[in-house]
Structure formats: structure tokens, C-alpha cells
Design a protein around this motif. Structure first.
Motif, PDB file in Angstrom:
ATOM      1  N   GLY A  25      11.113   9.222   4.623  1.00 18.77           N
ATOM      2  CA  GLY A  25      11.737   7.914   4.574  1.00 18.77           C
ATOM      3  C   GLY A  25      12.965   7.899   3.687  1.00 18.77           C
ATOM      4  N   GLY A  26      13.361   6.710   3.243  1.00 21.53           N
ATOM      5  CA  GLY A  26      14.612   6.592   2.493  1.00 21.53           C
ATOM      6  C   GLY A  26      14.455   6.164   1.061  1.00 21.53           C
ATOM      7  N   GLY A  27      13.239   6.212   0.523  1.00 18.84           N
ATOM      8  CA  GLY A  27      13.042   5.820  -0.866  1.00 18.84           C
ATOM      9  C   GLY A  27      13.286   6.969  -1.819  1.00 18.84           C
ATOM     10  N   ASN A  28      12.945   6.732  -3.083  1.00 23.69           N
ATOM     11  CA  ASN A  28      13.119   7.747  -4.128  1.00 23.69           C
ATOM     12  C   ASN A  28      12.343   9.008  -3.755  1.00 23.69           C
ATOM     13  OD1 ASN A  28      13.103   9.205  -6.638  1.00 23.69           O
ATOM     14  ND2 ASN A  28      13.485   7.278  -7.705  1.00 23.69           N
ATOM     15  N   PRO A  29      12.979  10.193  -3.762  1.00 26.88           N
ATOM     16  CA  PRO A  29      12.265  11.417  -3.391  1.00 26.88           C
ATOM     17  C   PRO A  29      11.292  11.898  -4.457  1.00 26.88           C
ATOM     18  CG  PRO A  29      14.491  11.935  -4.072  1.00 26.88           C
ATOM     19  CD  PRO A  29      14.399  10.434  -4.019  1.00 26.88           C
ATOM     20  N   GLY A  30      11.394  11.331  -5.691  1.00 26.42           N
ATOM     21  CA  GLY A  30      10.493  11.735  -6.759  1.00 26.42           C
ATOM     22  C   GLY A  30      10.684  13.183  -7.160  1.00 26.42           C
ATOM     23  N   SER A  61       0.864  -1.176   0.000  1.00 31.27           N
ATOM     24  CA  SER A  61       0.000   0.000   0.000  1.00 31.27           C
ATOM     25  C   SER A  61       0.898   1.222   0.000  1.00 31.27           C
ATOM     26  CB  SER A  61      -0.929   0.009   1.216  1.00 31.27           C
ATOM     27  OG  SER A  61      -0.179  -0.090   2.422  1.00 31.27           O
ATOM     28  N   TYR A  62       0.318   2.389  -0.279  1.00 28.90           N
ATOM     29  CA  TYR A  62       1.164   3.563  -0.441  1.00 28.90           C
ATOM     30  C   TYR A  62       0.343   4.844  -0.363  1.00 28.90           C
ATOM     31  CZ  TYR A  62      -0.633   2.780  -5.149  1.00 28.90           C
ATOM     32  OH  TYR A  62      -1.464   2.557  -6.208  1.00 28.90           O
ATOM     33  N   PRO A  81       6.001   8.310   7.136  1.00 26.13           N
ATOM     34  CA  PRO A  81       6.429   8.068   5.764  1.00 26.13           C
ATOM     35  C   PRO A  81       5.896   6.790   5.141  1.00 26.13           C
ATOM     36  CG  PRO A  81       8.177   7.432   7.268  1.00 26.13           C
ATOM     37  CD  PRO A  81       7.086   8.029   8.110  1.00 26.13           C
ATOM     38  N   HIS A  82       5.357   5.866   5.904  1.00 24.64           N
ATOM     39  CA  HIS A  82       4.817   4.618   5.370  1.00 24.64           C
ATOM     40  C   HIS A  82       5.790   3.975   4.378  1.00 24.64           C
ATOM     41  CE1 HIS A  82       1.619   1.715   4.754  1.00 24.64           C
ATOM     42  NE2 HIS A  82       1.809   1.804   3.457  1.00 24.64           N
TER      43      HIS A  82
END
Length: 500
Positions: free
Chosen positions: A260-265, A214-215, A227-228
């Protein structure tokens, strides 16, 4: 079941270039247009395309470059053997699962069960009404699992839509007992943070673990806070499914703050979705591996401890991938095919304007051993037939065709139809068969086409958003050995070891 007329077998010209309409220009410049992917997530809409684009569609049909409206075309090695139309009262058709002589087909208002003991004459066994966006579906033994990714008034099948800003709203996983296929029984519900867009099963003897993807969290949503950056793991006891519960929330993208630590987009990576969770996960239990398609990132992780998966590698493609949508391992587990759902499944991206590398598959080799395994990009694959600007088309759900020593896959492309392709050579994939219909409309971008296309026990099954349940048969020396492989159960997001 509808009677099938013999279609014209012709290939769309790859030279047909659709007009760069305002709709497409907006799609490609609006940043992560696929922030809420899959077309049924929002209200059903039809978008009118420019008059010049409409004229080009009509001209291409007249010249035979694309099929006529709703016309069925396919390669010589594909046969369209059956179709069961979509029920008029149900929402978009979605994913598929299989068990024995049954196919389970999700839709936005519930699911249908088909008897496919005779694939040329499938029949409906049950129709269950249980509204909830996606209704991504899986089966294991006597249990059926259904994802709900729309905010509901409660967990019942009689619920109504309710704003996610209200604490009492519910979304998550539903569990049904399907020991009697004609009379499924709703037995459990588990609420999960940000709902359940998709899920993947990690089955064990006594329990089934459910990885919930989910997101898109929001500070205004009490049950979906940023940040999920992980997934919900549900443990379901087979003999007591009513005791199903979330047992962990592993963080896959650790990082500081609300992002969080994912792609900032965007705006750091224009046109790329910000990673705030995963869209889809595929597990390969025989190898204790999983691959995650997580918005702006692709990941490889170990599921040796199913309650505490461990990320092995994380990759990004900030040039051509807008939204990492799904993943498929090859049989040897030394490759992963990731899909990019550019435009969220509701846009026309299979044309010359977008080109061959966007809205496509990305093929990655897995190199190294153990916890040092890495994903290495090799090439892109996209269907070689351009579609009209009135056809939503992009890479979507597919499965392996099990042939020893070969990497063959069948895949849905919405109104781009169904493509069978070979990626044995990671750097040079090629299509070997196809099936599709002509545009639903010549004047508006109307959402339709194949959501999922999977190979199961000798046939290809496709769940078409608008046209219903299709059965195809491929006859080709390259795929014929797969007919000898028989499975008792298939959830594509829980990949089997076909040759164990």
C-alpha cells in the motif's frame, strides 16, 4: 465500592531516572515493537526487570521520590471520590462511553454498565460477558457497539478462540440493544476484515455509520489480506440494527503492491510501525472532519460523505513516533493531539532513558481552509513525572475538558496515571493536575494503570486495567467553567461540539 483513604499529596521527582534495563533496551532496538499495540492483545505476562532496577525502585520509594506500591497520590486540585474494583473473572478493563446517568466500561470479557447519577457512589447495573479482545465500546441512542479484535469460533458471546488462519473464524463488530440498561440484548454482528481493534461512530438521524479500525494483515489469514490500507464502514439502521452491514472500504493509503501507500516502517524507518491500517479514528461531525492515528501515519480527512471519506493530509514522524495510536481535536478544530503508543502499552517508557519526546503526545496545528488544510507539528507533551521500570507507561486515551477559549485535556497514561494538561499554546503545553498509583510491583513489569480517562458532566472517569473504575473530581479555576457544560451522550471518538 471501596472506601478511600486520604492519600499523600506529593509530586514524583522528575529527577528519578530508572535503570536502562535489558527489557527497555530491547524495546527501543527491536524496530516496531508496537506492531500489536495495547497490552491485552497477547497473553498476560509479567516481565522481571534487572536486580539493579528493582533496587532503584525500592530506593526511590524509600526516599519518597515515587509512591509506595499501590499508594494513591495526586495534585492538590484533584480528589479521588470513588472506586469500583475490577471483577476478578474479567479481563483487562478498556474503553469508556457515557449516556445520561450511565457509564459503559469495556473489558476483554465484555462490558459493565454503571449508574453514575451519584458519581461519589456509582453502582453496577449490568455485567455482560461477551469475550473478545479490546471490546472497544460506544453508545448511540438505544444501541451499544462493541469491537472484537481476536479471532473467534463464531460471532456469539459463547465463542472460543480460533486461529485466524481458519476461514470460519469470526471477528468484527457486535451491536446490543440497551433500551433496558439492566438487560442489554445482543441484536447484530458484522464481520469486518482484520476484525475491529477500535471504532468511531458517525451518527445520523436514521442510521449510525461505524468506522472500523483494524490492522496487521497476513497472507495466511483468509479474512485479513494485505495491504489492508483502509477502514471498514458499517451502516446500522437505528430501527433495524439487525440489517447492519459493511457498505464500503475506503482506501486511505493508496499505493502499489502488497504494501500500500502508508509508512513502510522498518527497516526504511527503524523503530516505526509499518502502516497496514488504522489503530484509531476520531470524528468531529459538526465540522465534517476526522483524524486518523494509523500506525506509522497521522491523517486528516473529510467525512462530508460518510461512506466515502477523503484524505486531506498525511503526516509522519520517523524520529520520535513509533506507533500513531489515537487522536483528539480541540474545540475550534484547528489542532489535533496525536498519541504515540511506544511499546504497545506494555513497556516502561516514562523515564529519563526514553526521554520527553517518545511515547508522548504530538500537537499539530491545522492550517489552511477546505480541502487544502494541512497538519503542522508544534510540540510534544509527556507527563513530567518519571515512572519506575516496573510500570508500563505511555500516552493513551483522553478527552477534552470543555472550557471556552482554552484547550484543556485529561489523559490516561497507564501506570503513569491520569494527567490534566493545557495545550492552548500549541508550542508550550503544561500539566495542571494529576492522579496516579504507585507501582503494581517492585520486581516485575506488570501491566496495569489507566486505559482511558475522560471528562463527563463535571467529573473525570478512569477505567484502570487492574484496579477498576475510578471517579475523580478536579477543582481548579482553569477547569471549573467546564462544570456548566452538560452532555446527554459522550463517545470520545465521536467528539461533540460542546458549545453548539
Amino acid at each position: 465500592m471501596t472506601l478511600l483513604n486520604e492519600p499523600r499529596r506529593r509530586r514524583r521527582s522528575t529527577g528519578v531516572a530508572a535503570a536502562a534495563a535489558g527489557l527497555l533496551a530491547a524495546l527501543l532496538t527491536a524496530g516496531p515493537a508496537a506492531a500489536t499495540p495495547d497490552p491485552g492483545d497477547g497473553a498476560v505476562t509479567q516481565k522481571e526487570v534487572s536486580r539493579s532496577a528493582q533496587a532503584q525502585v525500592r530506593a526511590a520509594m524509600s526516599d519518597g521520590e515515587i509512591p509506595g506500591q499501590d499508594e494513591v497520590v495526586h495534585s492538590d486540585n484533584i480528589e479521588h471520590v470513588a472506586n469500583i474494583p475490577k471483577e476478578a473473572f474479567t479481563g483487562f478493563n478498556s474503553d469508556l462511553a457515557f449516556q445520561g446517568k450511565y457509564a459503559f466500561a469495556g473489558n476483554y470479557d465484555g462490558f459493565r454498565i454503571f449508574d453514575i447519577s451519584n458519581p461519589r457512589a456509582p453502582r453496577t447495573v449490568a455485567q455482560v460477558l461477551c469475550p473478545g479482545s479490546q471490546n472497544d465500546i460506544s453508545v448511540s441512542g438505544d444501541l451499544l457497539f462493541l469491537s472484537t479484535d481476536s479471532s473467534r469460533s463464531d460471532s456469539s458471546c459463547n465463542s472460543t478462540t480460533q486461529p485466524a488462519t481458519e476461514k470460519s473464524s469470526w471477528e468484527g463488530m457486535k451491536v446490543f440493544d440497551i433500551s433496558d440498561k439492566a438487560n442489554p440484548k445482543y441484536v447484530a454482528a458484522v464481520e469486518t476484515a482484520c476484525g475491529s481493534h477500535t471504532h468511531a461512530l458517525v451518527p445520523e438521524r436514521r442510521n449510525v455509520y461505524v468506522y472500523v479500525s483494524s490492522y496487521s494483515p497476513n497472507a495466511a489469514f483468509p479474512d485479513c489480506q494485505p495491504p489492508h490500507d483502509g477502514i471498514s464502514v458499517i451502516k446500522v439502521p437505528r430501527k433495524a440494527p439487525e440489517k447492519a452491514a459493511v457498505v464500503s472500504f475506503p482506501v486511505l493509503f493508496p499505493g502499489e503492491g502488497q504494501d500500500g501507500g502508508g509508512n513502510p516502517g522498518s527497516p526504511t524507518n527503524p523503530g516505526v510501525a509499518k502502516t497496514t491500517g488504522c489503530h484509531d479514528i476520531t470524528v468531529l461531525p459538526s465540522k465534517d472532519l476526522a483524524a486518523g492515528a494509523c500506525m506509522g501515519d497521522g491523517i486528516l480527512f473529510s467525512i462530508k460523505d460518510p461512506e466515502h471519506p477523503k484524505v486531506l493530509d498525511q503526516v509522519e514522524d520517523n524520529v520520535n513516533f513509533a506507533f500513531w495510536h489515537s487522536a483528539t481535536f480541540n474545540q475550534k478544530a484547528n489542532k489535533v493531539v496525536f498519541t504515540d503508543e511506544l511499546g504497545g502499552g506494555g513497556a516502561a517508557t516514562c523515564n529519563a532513558t526514553v526521554g520527553p519526546n517518545r511515547g508522548a503526545d504530538g500537537i499539530y496545528d491545522i492550517v489552511g481552509k477546505g480541502e487544502k488544510r494541512k497538519l503542522v507539528f508544534k510540540s510534544y507533551y509527556k507527563i513530567p513525572r518519571h515512572q519506575a521500570d516496573t510500570e508500563n507507561c505511555v500516552a493513551h486515551n483522553g478527552s477534552l475538558i470543555p472550557v471556552k477559549g482554552k484547550d484543556l485535556m485529561v489523559q490516561a497514561w497507564y501506570q503513569g496515571g491520569v494527567s490534566v494538561w493545557d495545550f492552548t499554546d500549541s508550542a508550550h503545553p503544561e500539566e495542571i493536575a494529576y492522579f496516579e498509583r504507585g507501582p503494581l510491583s517492585t520486581g516485575t513489569l506488570s501491566v496495569g494503570g489507566s486505559w482511558s480517562a475522560y471528562y463527563y458532566n463535571g467529573y473525570i472517569y478512569s477505567n484502570d486495567i487492574a484496579k477498576g473504575f475510578d471517579v475523580l473530581k478536579i477543582t481548579d479555576r482553569r477547569t471549573d467553567p467546564a462544570k456548566r457544560v452538560r452532555l446527554r451522550e459522550l463517545n470520545v471518538q465521536t467528539q461533540p461540539d460542546y458549545f453548539d
